[in-house]
Design an enzyme around this catalytic site. Structure first.
Site, PDB file in Angstrom:
ATOM      1  N   ARG A   1       0.143  -3.378   8.707  1.00  0.00           N
ATOM      2  CA  ARG A   1       0.254  -4.287   9.844  1.00  0.00           C
ATOM      3  C   ARG A   1      -0.691  -5.473   9.733  1.00  0.00           C
ATOM      4  NH1 ARG A   1       0.933   0.792  12.166  1.00  0.00           N
ATOM      5  NH2 ARG A   1      -1.294   0.980  12.621  1.00  0.00           N
TER       6      ARG A   1
ATOM      7  N   ASP B   1     -10.174  -5.207 -15.999  1.00  0.00           N
ATOM      8  CA  ASP B   1     -11.261  -4.548 -16.740  1.00  0.00           C
ATOM      9  C   ASP B   1     -11.411  -3.074 -16.400  1.00  0.00           C
ATOM     10  OD1 ASP B   1     -12.336  -4.726 -14.195  1.00  0.00           O
ATOM     11  OD2 ASP B   1     -14.237  -5.630 -14.821  1.00  0.00           O
TER      12      ASP B   1
ATOM     13  N   ASP C   1     -14.117 -13.768 -15.255  1.00  0.00           N
ATOM     14  CA  ASP C   1     -15.270 -13.758 -14.340  1.00  0.00           C
ATOM     15  C   ASP C   1     -16.526 -13.345 -15.105  1.00  0.00           C
ATOM     16  OD1 ASP C   1     -16.549 -14.169 -11.917  1.00  0.00           O
ATOM     17  OD2 ASP C   1     -16.094 -12.168 -11.131  1.00  0.00           O
TER      18      ASP C   1
END
Length: 377
Positions: A224, A245, A271
Site C-alpha cells: 500500500r 555485490d 559505488d
C-alpha cells in the site's frame, strides 16, 4: 595508421560476432570487417577472448587509495580512473558525496580541469548529496545535509563540458529547482530519499532521469506504499543504478526489479570507494574509520559505506548470481549507462565512428586488457 584487433569474439553492443576484426583509427572504430577482408596497410594485432564495449560506471567514489572527497585535484581524479580501468571501466563519473559547499565547489573545479586535460576515461562528475533526506542518509555526514540554494545551483551548473549528475531527495528540493537543473543539462537522480510514491512520480515529471542505487537509502516497496522503489519500477523512461555485490541488495530483489523494469533501463554501478585496486583494509571517511572485510565496507556499527566492488565483478555477479544472459549484462555495463548519460551516439557500442573504448575479457570474465580512445593499458 589503422590497427586491426583480430582473433577475439566481438560483442558489438547488440550481437556476438565471430571472425570479425575491429579496426581502430585516430581513436575511433573505423569498421568491423571480416578478418579475411582486411585490406593491405592495416596492422594486425592478435588478441584472445571476448572484446566488448568498455564499461561505464556513473557512481565511483574513489579508487587506487584515493577518495574524491579528500583529494579534489586532477591527479586524484586520474588515480581513481586508472584504478578502475584495470577492471574494464573506460568511462566513469567520479562521485563526490555530501560535504560542505566550499569543498563541493572545489570538486567541480577539479573536474573542470580534469576534463580540460582530457584525463582518460573521465566523463564528468556525480554529486551525490548534500540535498538528501536525513532519514535516509546512509553513511553521509548529517552535519553537511542542507537545502538547495541559489549558490548551490550555480555550482551544480558550472561545468560546460562533460556530464554532471546530481543525486537528491525530491521531497527536500523545490520542483522548480529540479526543473532548472534539468533544463541546464544536469542529469538528476532521486536517491537518499524518504519521499512517497506520489512525490517521486511528480518529481520525475520535472526532470529526474533516474534512481541512484535502487533499494538502498530509500524505503522498501510495500503493497500500500510503493515509495521510491515502486516509482522507479513504474516509471518506464527512467534508469536505475544497481549495486550487484551480494551485500547491498539481495539477489532475489534484484531479479524481481529487473523482471519488472527490464534490463534496458538498468545499469550496473559500483559505488566503489578508495580501496578499489589496493590491498587496504580500511580508510577514513569524515572522521570515521571504514572497515573492509569479506567484500563489505562498513562503519564500526555495520552501516554500509559504499562498496568493495569493481565493474568486472559486477558483470560476473550479474551472470553468476542473478542468472542473466551475458549480452544483456554487458549492455547494462556499457550501452545502458551511455544512454542514461546521453552518450550512446558515441559510446557503449563497437561500431563505426564510436570511441575505441574496449575491454578484453577471458572465459571467466576477468579483464585481460582495456583500450581508451584506441590506446591500450
Amino acid at each position: 595508421m589503422a590497427t586491426a584487433l583480430v582473433g577475439a569474439r566481438v560483442f558489438d553492443g547488440a550481437h556476438m560476432l565471430d571472425g570479425r576484426a575491429v579496426v581502430i583509427e585516430h581513436g575511433r572504430i573505423r569498421g568491423l570487417p571480416q578478418e579475411q577482408d582486411l585490406g593491405a596497410g592495416i596492422a594486425r594485432r592478435q588478441v584472445e577472448g571476448l572484446l566488448a564495449p568498455g564499461f561505464i560506471d556513473v557512481q565511483v567514489n574513489g579508487g587506487g587509495g584515493v577518495l574524491y572527497n579528500d583529494v579534489r585535484s586532477v591527479e586524484g581524479i586520474r588515480t581513481i580512473a586508472e584504478a578502475h580501468r584495470a577492471y574494464g571501466t573506460t568511462g566513469l563519473l567520479p562521485t563526490f558525496i555530501t560535504d560542505t559547499r566550499e569543498t563541493m565547489a572545489e570538486a567541480v573545479e577539479a573536474m573542470r580541469q580534469a576534463l580540460a586535460a582530457r584525463v582518460p576515461g573521465v566523463l564528468g562528475i556525480h554529486l551525490e548529496g548534500p540535498f538528501i533526506s536525513p532519514e535516509r542518509k546512509g553513511v553521509h555526514n548529517p552535519a553537511f545535509i542542507r537545502p538547495l540554494e541559489e549558490e548551490d545551483l550555480a555550482i551544480l551548473t558550472a561545468l560546460t563540458e562533460g556530464r554532471t549528475l546530481v543525486t537528491l531527495a525530491p521531497e527536500r528540493v523545490d520542483m522548480a529547482a529540479i526543473a532548472r537543473l534539468a533544463a541546464a543539462g544536469v542529469l538528476v537522480c532521486a536517491g537518499h530519499t524518504a519521499g512517497d510514491y506520489a512525490t517521486i512520480v511528480e518529481a520525475v515529471r520535472h526532470g529526474p532521469r533516474g534512481f541512484t542505487h535502487l533499494f538502498n537509502a530509500m524505503p522498501p516497496l510495500a503493497g500500500r506504499d510503493p515509495g521510491p522503489v515502486g516509482a522507479a519500477l513504474d516509471s518506464p523512461d527512467t534508469w536505475c543504478g544497481l549495486i550487484v555485490d551480494g551485500h547491498h541488495v539481495s539477489d532475489a530483489a534484484l531479479r524481481v526489479a529487473i523482471a519488472a523494469k527490464g534490463t534496458e533501463h538498468m545499469m550496473l554501478v559500483t559505488d566503489a570507494m578508495a580501496v578499489t585496486g589496493t590491498d587496504l583494509t580500511g580508510f577514513d571517511l569524515h572522521g570515521r574509520t571504514i572497515h573492509r572485510r569479506d567484500g563489505r565496507l562498513t562503519t564500526a556499527d555495520g552501516t554500509l559505506a559504499g562498496s568493495d566492488l569493481d565493474m568486472a565483478g559486477a558483470v560476473r555477479n550479474s551472470v553468476q548470481r542473478l542468472g542473466l544472459a551475458l549480452p544483456a549484462v554487458l549492455r547494462m555495463a556499457s550501452l545502458i549507462p551511455a544512454r542514461f548519460l546521453r552518450l550512446d551516439h558515441e559510446r557503449g557500442r563497437i561500431a563505426p565512428g564510436y570511441h575505441a573504448d574496449l575491454v578484453l575479457l577471458d572465459e571467466s570474465l576477468q579483464v585481460r586488457q582495456t583500450w581508451i580512445g584506441g590506446n591500450d593499458n
